[in-house]
Design a protein around this motif. Structure first.
Motif, PDB file in Angstrom:
ATOM      1  N   VAL A 157     -21.697 -71.380 -25.968  1.00  0.00           N
ATOM      2  CA  VAL A 157     -22.323 -70.274 -24.851  1.00  0.00           C
ATOM      3  C   VAL A 157     -23.585 -70.251 -25.829  1.00  0.00           C
ATOM      4  O   VAL A 157     -23.569 -69.282 -26.612  1.00  0.00           O
ATOM      5  CB  VAL A 157     -21.570 -69.242 -25.124  1.00  0.00           C
ATOM      6  N   PRO A 158     -24.769 -70.799 -25.397  1.00  0.00           N
ATOM      7  CA  PRO A 158     -25.973 -70.619 -25.691  1.00  0.00           C
ATOM      8  C   PRO A 158     -26.310 -69.229 -26.102  1.00  0.00           C
ATOM      9  O   PRO A 158     -27.029 -68.793 -27.074  1.00  0.00           O
ATOM     10  CB  PRO A 158     -26.871 -71.513 -24.844  1.00  0.00           C
ATOM     11  N   LEU A 159     -26.022 -68.421 -24.944  1.00  0.00           N
ATOM     12  CA  LEU A 159     -26.480 -66.931 -25.272  1.00  0.00           C
ATOM     13  C   LEU A 159     -25.542 -66.108 -25.522  1.00  0.00           C
ATOM     14  O   LEU A 159     -25.137 -64.775 -24.962  1.00  0.00           O
ATOM     15  CB  LEU A 159     -27.268 -66.561 -23.727  1.00  0.00           C
ATOM     16  N   LEU A 160     -24.469 -66.532 -26.380  1.00  0.00           N
ATOM     17  CA  LEU A 160     -23.262 -65.716 -26.589  1.00  0.00           C
ATOM     18  C   LEU A 160     -23.559 -64.380 -27.364  1.00  0.00           C
ATOM     19  O   LEU A 160     -22.801 -63.455 -26.961  1.00  0.00           O
ATOM     20  CB  LEU A 160     -22.345 -66.653 -27.589  1.00  0.00           C
ATOM     21  N   VAL A 161     -24.426 -64.432 -28.129  1.00  0.00           N
ATOM     22  CA  VAL A 161     -24.827 -63.130 -28.755  1.00  0.00           C
ATOM     23  C   VAL A 161     -25.372 -62.184 -27.922  1.00  0.00           C
ATOM     24  O   VAL A 161     -25.247 -60.895 -27.914  1.00  0.00           O
ATOM     25  CB  VAL A 161     -25.658 -63.278 -29.874  1.00  0.00           C
ATOM     26  N   GLY A 181     -22.290 -59.475 -23.605  1.00  0.00           N
ATOM     27  CA  GLY A 181     -21.234 -58.809 -24.131  1.00  0.00           C
ATOM     28  C   GLY A 181     -19.841 -59.390 -23.426  1.00  0.00           C
ATOM     29  O   GLY A 181     -18.888 -59.558 -24.366  1.00  0.00           O
ATOM     30  N   ARG A 182     -19.870 -60.022 -22.607  1.00  0.00           N
ATOM     31  CA  ARG A 182     -18.486 -60.446 -22.111  1.00  0.00           C
ATOM     32  C   ARG A 182     -17.952 -61.717 -22.880  1.00  0.00           C
ATOM     33  O   ARG A 182     -16.644 -61.429 -23.104  1.00  0.00           O
ATOM     34  CB  ARG A 182     -18.704 -61.102 -20.461  1.00  0.00           C
ATOM     35  N   TRP A 183     -18.741 -62.570 -23.325  1.00  0.00           N
ATOM     36  CA  TRP A 183     -18.090 -63.591 -24.079  1.00  0.00           C
ATOM     37  C   TRP A 183     -17.880 -63.195 -25.498  1.00  0.00           C
ATOM     38  O   TRP A 183     -16.988 -63.655 -26.198  1.00  0.00           O
ATOM     39  CB  TRP A 183     -18.999 -64.688 -24.154  1.00  0.00           C
ATOM     40  N   ARG A 184     -18.655 -62.314 -25.929  1.00  0.00           N
ATOM     41  CA  ARG A 184     -18.367 -61.823 -27.421  1.00  0.00           C
ATOM     42  C   ARG A 184     -17.047 -61.332 -27.289  1.00  0.00           C
ATOM     43  O   ARG A 184     -16.477 -61.080 -28.501  1.00  0.00           O
ATOM     44  CB  ARG A 184     -19.604 -60.600 -27.695  1.00  0.00           C
ATOM     45  N   ARG A 237     -28.414 -63.357 -34.521  1.00  0.00           N
ATOM     46  CA  ARG A 237     -27.239 -64.280 -34.565  1.00  0.00           C
ATOM     47  C   ARG A 237     -26.405 -64.292 -35.845  1.00  0.00           C
ATOM     48  O   ARG A 237     -25.293 -64.394 -35.857  1.00  0.00           O
ATOM     49  CB  ARG A 237     -27.772 -65.696 -34.186  1.00  0.00           C
ATOM     50  N   LEU A 238     -27.412 -64.470 -37.129  1.00  0.00           N
ATOM     51  CA  LEU A 238     -26.444 -64.376 -38.167  1.00  0.00           C
ATOM     52  C   LEU A 238     -25.571 -63.168 -38.460  1.00  0.00           C
ATOM     53  O   LEU A 238     -24.565 -63.266 -39.017  1.00  0.00           O
ATOM     54  CB  LEU A 238     -27.616 -64.745 -39.339  1.00  0.00           C
ATOM     55  N   ALA A 239     -26.341 -62.259 -38.144  1.00  0.00           N
ATOM     56  CA  ALA A 239     -25.678 -60.706 -38.025  1.00  0.00           C
ATOM     57  C   ALA A 239     -24.468 -60.643 -37.385  1.00  0.00           C
ATOM     58  O   ALA A 239     -23.569 -59.960 -37.825  1.00  0.00           O
ATOM     59  CB  ALA A 239     -26.580 -59.493 -37.975  1.00  0.00           C
ATOM     60  N   ALA A 240     -24.509 -61.304 -36.106  1.00  0.00           N
ATOM     61  CA  ALA A 240     -23.346 -61.175 -35.515  1.00  0.00           C
ATOM     62  C   ALA A 240     -22.095 -62.318 -35.756  1.00  0.00           C
ATOM     63  O   ALA A 240     -20.856 -62.174 -35.241  1.00  0.00           O
ATOM     64  CB  ALA A 240     -23.621 -61.412 -34.140  1.00  0.00           C
TER      65      ALA A 240
END
Length: 205
Positions: free
Chosen positions: A115-119, A122-125, A169-172
């Protein structure tokens, strides 16, 4: 979430090497569900999303072969947040539905969802058990995309500006693959993560 199915969400900025890393997991026999590939299928000639896109944006964004004219649509959505949301409102539910079907049909101890925009999503996270980020310096992203897509630097920078920052991204991330250097360093990282995910999936089972 189906707690019996272990999902790893794989993400990273444009040009980070998500597809390369996903292919390496696939070589281990891991099922891969790629939201970009699903989106391309939905917007190919005869794709399920084409009628709604044509109705919302007109013939100007439909190529001669009946597929989505990606260059024309890119020009529209990068300059107009409302247009981008309109496109997302068409595509995202369709992509989500197709991906859920693919996840249900997947066989293997765990599944990777690219998922390119996973971060940003909210749904995919909430949907995935682990968040894996493919990371590299922003300058490396820009150089790769300019070479791969023949884009101007300004075009790549505009795309990057619509995505989460490298720091966000790294924080997540639960896990990180460093793809900023020698390509030969990727395999040991993927191998180690594969063993880890097998262990975690086994604990779930």
């Amino acid at each position: 979430m189906d707690r019996g199915r272990f999902l790893v969400g794989l993400t990273g900025g444009i040009g980070s090497g998500k597809s390369t890393v996903a292919d390496m997991f696939a070589a281990h026999g891991v099922p891969i569900v790629d939201t970009d590939a699903v989106a391309h299928a939905l917007t190919a000639p005869g794709g399920a999303a084409i009628p709604a896109i044509r109705e919302a944006f007109g013939e100007a964004v439909i190529a001669e072969d009946g597929a989505l004219d990606r260059a024309a649509m890119r020009t529209i959505v990068f300059g107009d947040a409302a247009a981008r949301r309109k496109l997302e409102a068409i595509l995202h539910p369709m992509i989500g539905h197709c991906c859920e079907l693919m996840i249900e049909e997947a066989t293997g101890p765990y599944t990777i969802v690219v998922v390119p925009l996973l971060v940003e999503s909210g749904r995919w996270r909430e949907r995935v058990d682990r968040l894996l980020v493919v990371d590299c310096p922003v300058e490396t992203q820009i150089a790769r995309v300019m070479q791969r897509n023949r884009f101007e630097r300004a075009q790549v920078e505009a795309i990057i500006a619509t995505q989460a920052t490298r720091e966000a991204r790294l924080a997540a991330a639960d896990d990180v693959v460093d793809n900023g250097g020698d390509a030969e360093s990727l395999a040991p990282q993927v191998d180690a993560l594969h063993r880890r995910y097998l262990e975690l999936a086994g604990q779930r089972a």
